[in-house]
Structure formats: structure tokens, C-alpha cells
Design an enzyme around this catalytic site. Sequence first.
Site, PDB file in Angstrom:
ATOM      1  N   HIS A 136       0.825  -1.215   0.000  1.00 12.85           N
ATOM      2  CA  HIS A 136       0.000   0.000   0.000  1.00 12.85           C
ATOM      3  C   HIS A 136       0.854   1.257   0.000  1.00 12.85           C
ATOM      4  O   HIS A 136       2.050   1.220   0.297  1.00 12.85           O
ATOM      5  CB  HIS A 136      -0.917   0.024   1.228  1.00 12.85           C
ATOM      6  CG  HIS A 136      -2.111  -0.872   1.081  1.00 12.85           C
ATOM      7  ND1 HIS A 136      -2.057  -2.223   1.349  1.00 12.85           N
ATOM      8  CD2 HIS A 136      -3.383  -0.615   0.686  1.00 12.85           C
ATOM      9  CE1 HIS A 136      -3.250  -2.757   1.124  1.00 12.85           C
ATOM     10  NE2 HIS A 136      -4.066  -1.814   0.733  1.00 12.85           N
ATOM     11  N   LYS A 140      -1.025   4.969   4.639  1.00 15.41           N
ATOM     12  CA  LYS A 140      -1.975   4.075   5.302  1.00 15.41           C
ATOM     13  C   LYS A 140      -1.549   3.879   6.753  1.00 15.41           C
ATOM     14  O   LYS A 140      -0.389   3.583   7.041  1.00 15.41           O
ATOM     15  CB  LYS A 140      -2.020   2.733   4.558  1.00 15.41           C
ATOM     16  CG  LYS A 140      -3.048   1.768   5.102  1.00 15.41           C
ATOM     17  CD  LYS A 140      -3.233   0.574   4.172  1.00 15.41           C
ATOM     18  CE  LYS A 140      -4.118  -0.483   4.782  1.00 15.41           C
ATOM     19  NZ  LYS A 140      -5.444   0.006   5.202  1.00 15.41           N
TER      20      LYS A 140
HETATM   21  P1  NAD Z   1      -9.165   9.897   5.107  1.00 17.19           P
HETATM   22  O1  NAD Z   1      -8.320  10.123   6.302  1.00 17.19           O
HETATM   23  O2  NAD Z   1      -8.859  10.623   3.842  1.00 17.19           O
HETATM   24  O3  NAD Z   1     -10.697  10.240   5.461  1.00 17.19           O
HETATM   25  C1  NAD Z   1     -11.285   9.968   6.682  1.00 17.19           C
HETATM   26  C2  NAD Z   1     -12.316  11.063   6.925  1.00 17.19           C
HETATM   27  O4  NAD Z   1     -13.080  10.714   8.068  1.00 17.19           O
HETATM   28  C3  NAD Z   1     -11.688  12.436   7.159  1.00 17.19           C
HETATM   29  O5  NAD Z   1     -12.308  13.413   6.343  1.00 17.19           O
HETATM   30  C4  NAD Z   1     -11.993  12.685   8.646  1.00 17.19           C
HETATM   31  O6  NAD Z   1     -12.147  14.060   8.948  1.00 17.19           O
HETATM   32  C5  NAD Z   1     -13.296  11.928   8.775  1.00 17.19           C
HETATM   33  N1  NAD Z   1     -13.674  11.640  10.159  1.00 17.19           N
HETATM   34  C6  NAD Z   1     -12.876  11.401  11.234  1.00 17.19           C
HETATM   35  N2  NAD Z   1     -13.617  11.223  12.345  1.00 17.19           N
HETATM   36  C7  NAD Z   1     -14.907  11.356  11.953  1.00 17.19           C
HETATM   37  C8  NAD Z   1     -16.132  11.294  12.654  1.00 17.19           C
HETATM   38  N3  NAD Z   1     -16.195  11.043  13.977  1.00 17.19           N
HETATM   39  N4  NAD Z   1     -17.277  11.457  11.954  1.00 17.19           N
HETATM   40  C9  NAD Z   1     -17.251  11.716  10.638  1.00 17.19           C
HETATM   41  N5  NAD Z   1     -16.112  11.810   9.906  1.00 17.19           N
HETATM   42  C10 NAD Z   1     -14.957  11.624  10.581  1.00 17.19           C
HETATM   43  O7  NAD Z   1      -9.171   8.327   4.885  1.00 17.19           O
HETATM   44  P2  NAD Z   1      -9.557   7.523   3.552  1.00 17.19           P
HETATM   45  O8  NAD Z   1      -8.332   7.278   2.742  1.00 17.19           O
HETATM   46  O9  NAD Z   1     -10.731   8.186   2.917  1.00 17.19           O
HETATM   47  O10 NAD Z   1      -9.993   6.115   4.175  1.00 17.19           O
HETATM   48  C11 NAD Z   1     -11.077   6.016   5.054  1.00 17.19           C
HETATM   49  C12 NAD Z   1     -11.213   4.578   5.520  1.00 17.19           C
HETATM   50  O11 NAD Z   1     -11.610   3.751   4.418  1.00 17.19           O
HETATM   51  C13 NAD Z   1      -9.919   3.934   6.066  1.00 17.19           C
HETATM   52  O12 NAD Z   1     -10.239   3.087   7.140  1.00 17.19           O
HETATM   53  C14 NAD Z   1      -9.422   3.125   4.873  1.00 17.19           C
HETATM   54  O13 NAD Z   1      -8.588   2.054   5.267  1.00 17.19           O
HETATM   55  C15 NAD Z   1     -10.734   2.634   4.327  1.00 17.19           C
HETATM   56  N6  NAD Z   1     -10.739   2.186   2.933  1.00 17.19           N
HETATM   57  C16 NAD Z   1     -11.567   1.139   2.643  1.00 17.19           C
HETATM   58  C17 NAD Z   1     -11.699   0.713   1.345  1.00 17.19           C
HETATM   59  C18 NAD Z   1     -12.663  -0.408   1.031  1.00 17.19           C
HETATM   60  O14 NAD Z   1     -12.790  -0.803  -0.147  1.00 17.19           O
HETATM   61  N7  NAD Z   1     -13.388  -0.953   2.017  1.00 17.19           N
HETATM   62  C19 NAD Z   1     -10.979   1.337   0.313  1.00 17.19           C
HETATM   63  C20 NAD Z   1     -10.143   2.399   0.650  1.00 17.19           C
HETATM   64  C21 NAD Z   1     -10.037   2.835   1.964  1.00 17.19           C
END
Ligand code: NAD
Length: 250
Positions: A136, A140
Site C-alpha cells: 500500500h 496508510k
Molecule cells: P481519510 O483520512 O482521507 O478520510 C477519513 C475522513 O473521516 C476524514 O475526512 C476525517 O475528517 C473523517 N472523520 C474522522 N472522524 C470522523 C467522525 N467522527 N465522523 C465523521 N467523519 C470523521 O481516509 P480515507 O483514505 O478516505 O480512508 C477512510 C477509511 O476507508 C480507512 O479506514 C481506509 O482504510 C478505508 N478504505 C476502505 C476501502 C474499502 O474498499 N473498504 C478502500 C479504501 C479505503
Amino acid sequence: MMIRVAVVGAAGRMGSTVCQAVEEAEGLELVARLDAGDEITPEALAGAGVAIDFTVPTVTEANVHALIDAGLDVVVGTTGWDEESYGRVREHLARPEAAGRSVLIAPNFALSAVLAMRFAAMAAPYFESVEVIELHHPNKVDAPSGTAVATARGIAAARAEAGLAPSPDATESDPLGTRGGVIDGVHVHAVRLRGLTAHEEVVLGNPGEQLTIRTDCFDRASFMPGVVLAVREIGSREGLTIGLENLLGL
Ligand code: NAD
């Protein structure tokens, strides 16, 4: 009928891409964007029927419970879930006041990754050795990836059902932990490298042969068809569903 959708974590990398995908998807209407600091209230949710959570591992479970209480079905992409947190969501969904509510938690929404997990479990009974390598981008925060954990568990279950012995390994000394983490007997290695997005390789070995199953997600666009499919399908599934594969009939 339009499905009204709220995105939680809407300002994040995944959340903002999801907002765009929902806006472009036929039959879906984006009615609310919530991020850190926004409370999950009926006003903030603006009549949404389905919420999509892409936040951070430390808050996602609390969001899901609050969203169930608010009467929404929830599609979750955030990683960091384990058997205990799944159990608490199952218990919540079993309460009378949550009747009819559905939650789908998918460690990976990319079709190539979901298929790779399935192919790995299919191949697992036929090989002596197997290891998982996930690769990754260096931003991450958690390792191993949720997908690698799910892949290893699927492989381990398939090997156990086939009655296979553990993968052979004569290692007696590994003070630095270079043999990786071990999930249900399957070694998992995590690489963090600038330039990568989300990749995984499952290597399976037999005397004289090797099978490599590899998935590469180059862009967050790879997750969007799976997320949109989940939003469309979630209303027809009651309770907790773990993994997109359950919606693909795999
Ligand atoms: P990121 O850090 O860019 O975004 C996370 C967002 O959540 C931020 O905008 C943050 O301000 C917000 N946040 C934090 N606390 C919060 C709360 N209490 N309420 C509402 N919003 C809140 O991260 P990302 O790259 O967008 O990834 C997010 C998650 O998705 C991670 O856990 C990542 O591993 C996961 N992910 C999953 C998949 C999948 O296919 N399932 C794919 C990519 C990423």
C-alpha cells in the site's frame, strides 16, 4: 424509487470520491455530507435511508451504532473491525427497535480484490504453502490491511476444511519478525511504498510449481461500483453482512 444517501467521512479521500459516485449514480440521491465534528442527528441526516461510512477505525463503530439508532441502513468501508466489534453490531441489530435494519461491512469494495480473495480460498486446498503480501501507499495508518486479514482468514478456513497441515516452515530464529504477521496460521507481509495505491499478492506453492494471484487497485475509482452496488442492495438484506462477495453471489 430514489435511495437517499448520507456520506459520513465525506471530506476524506474515499468519502469525497464516494459523494461524487453517489451523485452520478442513477436512482441514488446524495442528501447529506458529514465529517468530523458533525453530530449524527436526524437534521444532519436529512431524511437519508442509507449511510455510507468511510471514516477512521477509531470512530466507525460508534458511527454505525448511531446510524442504526437513527433508523438507517449502513454501508461501511472503514477498516479496523474485528470479531468483537462485529458481534456488538449483530447484537444491536437483533434488538426489536432495530428490526429491519441492515449493515454491510466490506473490507474491500474493489471487484478485483474481492475476486482475488475468492480465488485464493478456492486454490488454498490444493497447495502446501501459502503466504499473503499486501502492498500500500505509505500514508496508510493500519497494517495489515483489512483485505489481507480477510484473505488470510478465507485461506485458513479453506485449508482447515480440506484437512491440510500448516505450511512448511523450518524457521527457528526470526528476532526481527521478518516472517511477517500470522493470521490463523497464514503469514502476512505488509509493504509500504511511495507510488503504490492498494495491491495484494497471494503466493501458493507446491513442489515444482507456484500460483500467484494478484490484484492491483490503481485508483479509488476501483471501489465505486462496489459501493454503489452495496447501497442499491442493502435494503434487501436484513442484519449484518460482512464482505461484498455476499452481494455478488460468489
Ligand atoms: P481519510 O483520512 O482521507 O478520510 C477519513 C475522513 O473521516 C476524514 O475526512 C476525517 O475528517 C473523517 N472523520 C474522522 N472522524 C470522523 C467522525 N467522527 N465522523 C465523521 N467523519 C470523521 O481516509 P480515507 O483514505 O478516505 O480512508 C477512510 C477509511 O476507508 C480507512 O479506514 C481506509 O482504510 C478505508 N478504505 C476502505 C476501502 C474499502 O474498499 N473498504 C478502500 C479504501 C479505503
